[in-house]
Design a protein around this motif. Structure first.
Motif, PDB file in Angstrom:
ATOM      1  N   THR A 233     -75.437 -53.194  46.549  1.00 54.13           N
ATOM      2  CA  THR A 233     -74.048 -53.366  46.983  1.00 54.13           C
ATOM      3  C   THR A 233     -73.851 -52.855  48.406  1.00 54.13           C
ATOM      4  OG1 THR A 233     -73.238 -53.195  44.707  1.00 54.13           O
ATOM      5  CG2 THR A 233     -71.648 -52.760  46.470  1.00 54.13           C
ATOM      6  N   ILE A 234     -74.386 -51.681  48.698  1.00 54.28           N
ATOM      7  CA  ILE A 234     -74.256 -51.125  50.042  1.00 54.28           C
ATOM      8  C   ILE A 234     -74.977 -52.008  51.058  1.00 54.28           C
ATOM      9  CG2 ILE A 234     -74.941 -49.206  51.537  1.00 54.28           C
ATOM     10  CD1 ILE A 234     -74.330 -47.317  49.238  1.00 54.28           C
ATOM     11  N   CYS A 235     -76.188 -52.455  50.727  1.00 58.71           N
ATOM     12  CA  CYS A 235     -76.937 -53.302  51.658  1.00 58.71           C
ATOM     13  C   CYS A 235     -76.213 -54.618  51.914  1.00 58.71           C
ATOM     14  CB  CYS A 235     -78.347 -53.549  51.139  1.00 58.71           C
ATOM     15  SG  CYS A 235     -79.412 -52.101  51.255  1.00 58.71           S
ATOM     16  N   ALA A 236     -75.624 -55.185  50.885  1.00 58.46           N
ATOM     17  CA  ALA A 236     -74.857 -56.424  51.067  1.00 58.46           C
ATOM     18  C   ALA A 236     -73.714 -56.196  52.043  1.00 58.46           C
ATOM     19  CB  ALA A 236     -74.333 -56.925  49.722  1.00 58.46           C
ATOM     20  N   GLU A 237     -73.030 -55.077  51.905  1.00 56.57           N
ATOM     21  CA  GLU A 237     -71.917 -54.765  52.803  1.00 56.57           C
ATOM     22  C   GLU A 237     -72.417 -54.556  54.230  1.00 56.57           C
ATOM     23  OE1 GLU A 237     -67.935 -54.197  53.824  1.00 56.57           O
ATOM     24  OE2 GLU A 237     -68.826 -54.925  51.946  1.00 56.57           O
TER      25      GLU A 237
ATOM     26  N   ALA B 264     -74.270 -36.080  32.737  1.00 52.23           N
ATOM     27  CA  ALA B 264     -73.582 -35.328  33.795  1.00 52.23           C
ATOM     28  C   ALA B 264     -74.124 -35.610  35.194  1.00 52.23           C
ATOM     29  CB  ALA B 264     -73.637 -33.833  33.489  1.00 52.23           C
ATOM     30  N   PRO B 265     -75.452 -35.657  35.409  1.00 57.11           N
ATOM     31  CA  PRO B 265     -75.922 -35.966  36.777  1.00 57.11           C
ATOM     32  C   PRO B 265     -75.444 -37.331  37.266  1.00 57.11           C
ATOM     33  CG  PRO B 265     -77.704 -35.050  35.461  1.00 57.11           C
ATOM     34  CD  PRO B 265     -76.577 -35.330  34.509  1.00 57.11           C
ATOM     35  N   LEU B 266     -75.468 -38.323  36.384  1.00 51.77           N
ATOM     36  CA  LEU B 266     -75.027 -39.659  36.773  1.00 51.77           C
ATOM     37  C   LEU B 266     -73.551 -39.654  37.140  1.00 51.77           C
ATOM     38  CD1 LEU B 266     -75.213 -42.719  37.079  1.00 51.77           C
ATOM     39  CD2 LEU B 266     -75.063 -42.917  34.579  1.00 51.77           C
ATOM     40  N   TRP B 267     -72.745 -38.912  36.418  1.00 55.48           N
ATOM     41  CA  TRP B 267     -71.317 -38.872  36.719  1.00 55.48           C
ATOM     42  C   TRP B 267     -71.068 -38.297  38.118  1.00 55.48           C
ATOM     43  CZ3 TRP B 267     -70.119 -36.366  31.338  1.00 55.48           C
ATOM     44  CH2 TRP B 267     -70.191 -37.350  30.350  1.00 55.48           C
ATOM     45  N   THR B 268     -71.774 -37.239  38.464  1.00 50.50           N
ATOM     46  CA  THR B 268     -71.607 -36.655  39.793  1.00 50.50           C
ATOM     47  C   THR B 268     -71.989 -37.654  40.879  1.00 50.50           C
ATOM     48  OG1 THR B 268     -72.042 -34.436  38.940  1.00 50.50           O
ATOM     49  CG2 THR B 268     -72.304 -34.766  41.311  1.00 50.50           C
ATOM     50  N   ILE B 269     -73.062 -38.385  40.659  1.00 46.10           N
ATOM     51  CA  ILE B 269     -73.505 -39.406  41.614  1.00 46.10           C
ATOM     52  C   ILE B 269     -72.466 -40.524  41.716  1.00 46.10           C
ATOM     53  CG2 ILE B 269     -75.278 -41.139  42.073  1.00 46.10           C
ATOM     54  CD1 ILE B 269     -77.124 -39.161  40.313  1.00 46.10           C
ATOM     55  N   ALA B 270     -71.962 -40.961  40.580  1.00 43.30           N
ATOM     56  CA  ALA B 270     -70.977 -42.050  40.565  1.00 43.30           C
ATOM     57  C   ALA B 270     -69.709 -41.649  41.313  1.00 43.30           C
ATOM     58  CB  ALA B 270     -70.653 -42.440  39.127  1.00 43.30           C
ATOM     59  N   LEU B 271     -69.255 -40.416  41.119  1.00 47.14           N
ATOM     60  CA  LEU B 271     -68.053 -39.961  41.818  1.00 47.14           C
ATOM     61  C   LEU B 271     -68.298 -39.832  43.323  1.00 47.14           C
ATOM     62  CD1 LEU B 271     -66.792 -37.317  39.242  1.00 47.14           C
ATOM     63  CD2 LEU B 271     -65.801 -39.563  39.708  1.00 47.14           C
TER      64      LEU B 271
ATOM     65  N   LEU C 165     -67.277 -42.276  48.722  1.00 52.78           N
ATOM     66  CA  LEU C 165     -67.834 -42.757  49.982  1.00 52.78           C
ATOM     67  C   LEU C 165     -67.467 -44.207  50.291  1.00 52.78           C
ATOM     68  CD1 LEU C 165     -69.670 -42.482  52.468  1.00 52.78           C
ATOM     69  CD2 LEU C 165     -71.596 -43.112  51.002  1.00 52.78           C
ATOM     70  N   LEU C 166     -67.656 -45.105  49.339  1.00 56.05           N
ATOM     71  CA  LEU C 166     -67.558 -46.536  49.648  1.00 56.05           C
ATOM     72  C   LEU C 166     -66.202 -46.963  50.221  1.00 56.05           C
ATOM     73  CD1 LEU C 166     -70.305 -46.574  48.196  1.00 56.05           C
ATOM     74  CD2 LEU C 166     -69.663 -48.791  47.255  1.00 56.05           C
ATOM     75  N   PRO C 167     -65.072 -46.484  49.702  1.00 55.52           N
ATOM     76  CA  PRO C 167     -63.796 -46.921  50.289  1.00 55.52           C
ATOM     77  C   PRO C 167     -63.318 -46.060  51.453  1.00 55.52           C
ATOM     78  CG  PRO C 167     -63.378 -45.727  48.256  1.00 55.52           C
ATOM     79  CD  PRO C 167     -64.871 -45.718  48.459  1.00 55.52           C
ATOM     80  N   SER C 168     -64.130 -45.085  51.871  1.00 57.79           N
ATOM     81  CA  SER C 168     -63.678 -44.144  52.900  1.00 57.79           C
ATOM     82  C   SER C 168     -64.050 -44.626  54.295  1.00 57.79           C
ATOM     83  CB  SER C 168     -64.326 -42.775  52.654  1.00 57.79           C
ATOM     84  OG  SER C 168     -65.689 -42.801  53.043  1.00 57.79           O
TER      85      SER C 168
ATOM     86  N   ARG D 192     -70.337 -45.220  58.854  1.00 57.43           N
ATOM     87  CA  ARG D 192     -71.486 -44.517  59.422  1.00 57.43           C
ATOM     88  C   ARG D 192     -72.743 -44.636  58.562  1.00 57.43           C
ATOM     89  NH1 ARG D 192     -71.076 -40.710  63.584  1.00 57.43           N
ATOM     90  NH2 ARG D 192     -69.018 -40.565  64.530  1.00 57.43           N
ATOM     91  N   VAL D 193     -72.669 -45.372  57.461  1.00 57.68           N
ATOM     92  CA  VAL D 193     -73.858 -45.552  56.624  1.00 57.68           C
ATOM     93  C   VAL D 193     -74.843 -46.472  57.345  1.00 57.68           C
ATOM     94  CG1 VAL D 193     -74.761 -46.443  54.446  1.00 57.68           C
ATOM     95  CG2 VAL D 193     -72.626 -45.143  54.478  1.00 57.68           C
TER      96      VAL D 193
END
Length: 214
Positions: free
Chosen positions: A86-90, A135-142, A147-150, A155-156
């Motif tokens: 998704t990030i690469c497509a953007e 729990a680790p996945l949730w932290t990554i997802a948040l 980041l994505l809408p900010s 700067r990515v």
């Protein structure tokens, strides 16, 4: 065999998680670093996503519930790869895959449901239930959800070495950072360029006729 030493240089948790595949864009050299749930915990503890006590508790729970741990591992890797695409497509100005967005939104919604405000020495902070194997996945997802809408998403960057594929946040003053790791990818790119130019000189071909911009 020694355990892989994870690197945390991307500037955001979700980008560091994406970078758990080495040489991602290489057809022959790509290496998956998260081959088990235990490796996800090792990454999370090394990067401060979990404290080491929480990681030990989750490792013990994973041993008691191997199917649950396997499902958490599978979902984390699928989320990581969907986020990368998704990030690469953007970055390339292309359309995102709806299936990838669906995977991401499902995990982000799940994470938000398990997030709670808790007090800390620095004030209130968001925490996910660290007794849950996801729990680790949730932290990554948040992290991805932040980041994505900010504005910071502008700067990515993707590493300038074609085979690498690592992502990072360019915080340089002039926004000119090209490499995830100058000492590895930057030097490798220079070596490749030197080799290509040498081959052209040996053949008597002017570089300008065959080289292309990186």
């Amino acid at each position: 065999m020694d355990r892989h030493v994870f690197e945390f240089l991307a500037g955001r948790v979700c980008l560091d998680f994406i970078n758990t595949v080495s040489w991602r864009e290489s057809e022959t050299a790509a290496v998956e670093r998260l081959t088990s749930y235990s490796e996800i915990l090792a990454w999370a503890a090394a990067g401060g996503v979990l404290d080491r006590q929480a990681a030990r508790r989750l490792r013990a729970r994973a041993l008691r519930h191997p199917k649950e741990a396997e499902a958490a591992h599978t979902d984390a890797v699928r989320f990581r790869d969907a986020l990368y695409r998704t990030i690469c497509a953007e970055l390339e100005g292309a359309a995102s895959d709806p299936a990838d967005l669906a995977k991401m939104n499902a995990r982000i919604s799940e994470a938000a449901a398990f997030r709670r405000l808790v007090p800390s020495e620095a004030g209130f902070v968001w925490r996910c239930d660290e007794s849950n194997l996801r729990a680790p996945l949730w932290t990554i997802a948040l992290s991805a959800a932040d980041l994505l809408p900010s504005p910071g998403f502008a700067r990515v960057r993707r590493c300038g070495l074609e085979d690498c594929g690592w992502l990072f946040l360019d915080t340089s003053k002039n926004k000119t950072r090209r490499w995830c790791r100058m000492e590895i990818c930057g030097n490798r790119h220079k070596a490749q360029r030197f080799y290509e130019k040498k081959k052209l000189r040996d053949r008597g071909t002017p570089p300008s006729q065959t080289t292309r911009p990186h």
